[in-house]
Design a protein around this motif. Structure first.
Motif, mmCIF file in Angstrom:
data_model
loop_
_atom_site.group_PDB
_atom_site.id
_atom_site.type_symbol
_atom_site.label_atom_id
_atom_site.label_comp_id
_atom_site.label_asym_id
_atom_site.label_seq_id
_atom_site.Cartn_x
_atom_site.Cartn_y
_atom_site.Cartn_z
ATOM 1 N N GLY A 1 5.993 11.613 -7.882
ATOM 2 C CA GLY A 1 5.520 11.707 -6.507
ATOM 3 C C GLY A 1 6.642 11.555 -5.495
ATOM 4 N N TYR A 2 6.266 11.780 -4.239
ATOM 5 C CA TYR A 2 7.157 11.538 -3.110
ATOM 6 C C TYR A 2 6.436 10.553 -2.202
ATOM 7 N N VAL A 3 7.039 9.385 -1.949
ATOM 8 C CA VAL A 3 6.371 8.320 -1.201
ATOM 9 C C VAL A 3 6.514 8.565 0.301
ATOM 10 N N LEU A 4 5.369 8.658 0.982
ATOM 11 C CA LEU A 4 5.366 8.890 2.425
ATOM 12 C C LEU A 4 5.370 7.592 3.221
ATOM 13 N N VAL B 1 0.856 -1.182 0.000
ATOM 14 C CA VAL B 1 0.000 0.000 0.000
ATOM 15 C C VAL B 1 0.893 1.234 0.000
ATOM 16 N N ALA B 2 0.640 2.162 -0.918
ATOM 17 C CA ALA B 2 1.461 3.371 -1.033
ATOM 18 C C ALA B 2 0.626 4.607 -0.731
ATOM 19 N N VAL B 3 1.183 5.463 0.129
ATOM 20 C CA VAL B 3 0.609 6.789 0.354
ATOM 21 C C VAL B 3 1.651 7.775 -0.176
ATOM 22 N N LEU C 1 -12.230 4.938 2.366
ATOM 23 C CA LEU C 1 -11.079 4.754 3.235
ATOM 24 C C LEU C 1 -11.570 4.848 4.678
ATOM 25 N N THR C 2 -11.447 3.751 5.423
ATOM 26 C CA THR C 2 -11.921 3.729 6.807
ATOM 27 C C THR C 2 -10.712 3.673 7.737
ATOM 28 N N LEU C 3 -10.592 4.673 8.598
ATOM 29 C CA LEU C 3 -9.430 4.776 9.480
ATOM 30 C C LEU C 3 -9.761 4.296 10.892
ATOM 31 N N GLY C 4 -8.788 3.634 11.508
ATOM 32 C CA GLY C 4 -8.940 3.176 12.890
ATOM 33 C C GLY C 4 -8.192 4.100 13.832
ATOM 34 N N ASP C 5 -7.537 3.508 14.876
ATOM 35 C CA ASP C 5 -6.809 4.364 15.813
ATOM 36 C C ASP C 5 -5.332 3.980 15.902
ATOM 37 N N GLY C 6 -4.835 3.312 14.849
ATOM 38 C CA GLY C 6 -3.418 2.933 14.827
ATOM 39 C C GLY C 6 -2.546 4.034 14.236
ATOM 40 N N SER C 7 -1.248 3.748 14.125
ATOM 41 C CA SER C 7 -0.290 4.781 13.712
ATOM 42 C C SER C 7 -0.498 5.237 12.266
ATOM 43 N N LEU C 8 -0.818 4.312 11.347
ATOM 44 C CA LEU C 8 -1.018 4.721 9.956
ATOM 45 C C LEU C 8 -2.281 5.569 9.823
ATOM 46 N N SER C 9 -3.348 5.177 10.514
ATOM 47 C CA SER C 9 -4.588 5.962 10.484
ATOM 48 C C SER C 9 -4.344 7.374 11.005
ATOM 49 N N ASN C 10 -3.625 7.478 12.120
ATOM 50 C CA ASN C 10 -3.354 8.806 12.687
ATOM 51 C C ASN C 10 -2.507 9.648 11.748
ATOM 52 N N TYR D 1 -8.938 -3.978 0.961
ATOM 53 C CA TYR D 1 -7.624 -4.188 1.565
ATOM 54 C C TYR D 1 -7.702 -3.780 3.029
ATOM 55 N N ASP D 2 -7.366 -4.706 3.912
ATOM 56 C CA ASP D 2 -7.287 -4.410 5.344
ATOM 57 C C ASP D 2 -5.820 -4.392 5.762
ATOM 58 N N ILE D 3 -5.379 -3.250 6.307
ATOM 59 C CA ILE D 3 -3.982 -3.096 6.720
ATOM 60 C C ILE D 3 -3.926 -3.184 8.238
ATOM 61 N N THR D 4 -3.115 -4.105 8.716
ATOM 62 C CA THR D 4 -2.972 -4.326 10.151
ATOM 63 C C THR D 4 -1.984 -3.324 10.740
ATOM 64 N N ASP D 5 -2.265 -2.885 11.971
ATOM 65 C CA ASP D 5 -1.291 -2.069 12.692
ATOM 66 C C ASP D 5 -0.209 -3.009 13.225
ATOM 67 N N SER D 6 1.045 -2.747 12.861
ATOM 68 C CA SER D 6 2.113 -3.694 13.216
ATOM 69 C C SER D 6 2.343 -3.747 14.725
ATOM 70 N N GLN D 7 1.951 -2.694 15.461
ATOM 71 C CA GLN D 7 2.136 -2.700 16.921
ATOM 72 C C GLN D 7 1.052 -3.507 17.629
ATOM 73 N N THR D 8 -0.210 -3.310 17.211
ATOM 74 C CA THR D 8 -1.325 -3.920 17.951
ATOM 75 C C THR D 8 -1.823 -5.225 17.330
ATOM 76 N N GLY D 9 -1.518 -5.442 16.045
ATOM 77 C CA GLY D 9 -2.019 -6.639 15.375
ATOM 78 C C GLY D 9 -3.474 -6.530 14.952
ATOM 79 N N LYS D 10 -4.082 -5.353 15.174
ATOM 80 C CA LYS D 10 -5.485 -5.152 14.792
ATOM 81 C C LYS D 10 -5.572 -4.403 13.459
ATOM 82 N N VAL D 11 -6.679 -4.618 12.738
ATOM 83 C CA VAL D 11 -6.875 -3.891 11.487
ATOM 84 C C VAL D 11 -6.949 -2.400 11.792
ATOM 85 N N ASP D 12 -6.152 -1.621 11.080
ATOM 86 C CA ASP D 12 -6.066 -0.184 11.331
ATOM 87 C C ASP D 12 -6.718 0.623 10.201
#
Length: 308
Positions: free
Chosen positions: A158-161, A128-130, A263-272, A198-209
């Protein structure tokens, strides 16, 4: 991701990396004969790759450029975002060369893209690219006019974040070889008759972020479309560099309808992080269920003037 029983450990630039045992990378290290691909993926048209020459390169480890992606799909949504925030996220050295495109006062553009590489030189993976959409180095930044020009010429910059991936092989190759901001986490792709998710997991919490739901569009074009996507960044020595991929789009469609992508955001680092970009209106959605690609090794930005 492959289970441990199916993997073997290899060394890439001092990193121990699990790869699919007997897979393409294990056997050929980015340089498989096309005859092997033809046998393993019958029905995939490899004619385009026959016209591309691979060269041995040192990108922090020995590899071959370009890296081939034989059978892939992607979905992209382009959103407006806060221009000041985008500028603040780019290194000053990069910002002196390229800038975010201003689509209207105070607003730039972010591309959110989810890729599935089903068959490629470095085995299957999701990514996944932002990315911030920028002007081309050395070219004027005329905002919307530059964007239209890039669209018409099929030459995007572009510049990849952020660039999460779901295999360690893709992570190490991307970080060491291409100076890209990759990390390893779960990226689960599922689809039904109407959409791809596409569901992206937060690598810290293991939950979908982050969850990205993309509509399968009708009325797809099968006209072959060649598109170049380039990025500017800093190499491991802090020097300006660029890399690019040339893609051959075999089936593609686009839409401006707001309900095409969610795009549905959770409370993990990528969402924030994504929240901090203050995304606004979705400007364009692209559905590309079939494309092929060749990713070239990065070069010093100074070399760009000599080649383009």
């Amino acid at each position: 991701m492959p289970s441990q029983t199916d993997t073997t450990m290899i060394d890439i630039a001092g990193h121990p990396v699990p790869v699919v045992k007997g897979g393409l990378y294990d056997r050929f290290r980015s340089n498989p004969p096309l005859s092997v691909i033809a046998a393993e993926v019958p029905g995939v048209d490899l004619s385009w790759f026959k016209g591309l020459e691979k060269n041995k390169v040192d990108i922090g480890f020995e590899s071959f450029s370009p890296n081939f992606y034989y059978q892939n799909s992607r979905v992209t949504a382009v959103y407006t975002a806060d221009l000041d925030r985008l500028r603040a996220l780019m290194p000053p050295e990069v910002l002196a060369t390229v800038q975010p495109l201003q689509i209207w006062p105070g607003r730039g553009l972010i591309a959110f893209t989810a890729y599935t590489y089903e068959h490629c030189d470095n085995d299957a993976y999701n990514e996944v690219a932002v990315s911030i959409i920028t002007n081309k180095p050395g070219k004027a930044n005329l905002g919307p006019f530059t964007l239209i020009g890039q669209s018409m010429s099929g030459d995007f910059w572009g510049y990849v974040l952020k660039l999460p991936v779901n295999t360690e092989l893709a992570r190490v190759r991307g970080v060491v070889g291409y100076n890209l901001p990759k990390w390893l986490t779960g990226i689960d792709r599922k689809e039904d008759a109407r959409s791809v998710v596409y569901d992206i997991t937060d690598s810290q919490t293991g939950k979908v972020d982050v969850s990205f739901k993309a509509k399968k569009l009708d009325d797809l074009s099968s006209d072959v479309d060649i598109v170049t996507s380039s990025f500017t960044n800093l190499d491991h020595h802090g020097q300006l560099a660029y890399g690019y991929a040339v893609s051959r789009q075999l089936s593609h469609g686009s839409s401006r309808s707001a309900d095409s992508a969610t795009l549905t955001l959770g409370d993990g680092s990528l969402s924030n992080y994504i929240r901090s970009l203050k995304l606004g209106k979705m400007m364009k959605y692209e559905y590309v269920p079939a494309f092929q690609s060749a990713l070239y090794a990065p070069k010093p930005l100074a070399a760009l003037a000599d080649t383009h």
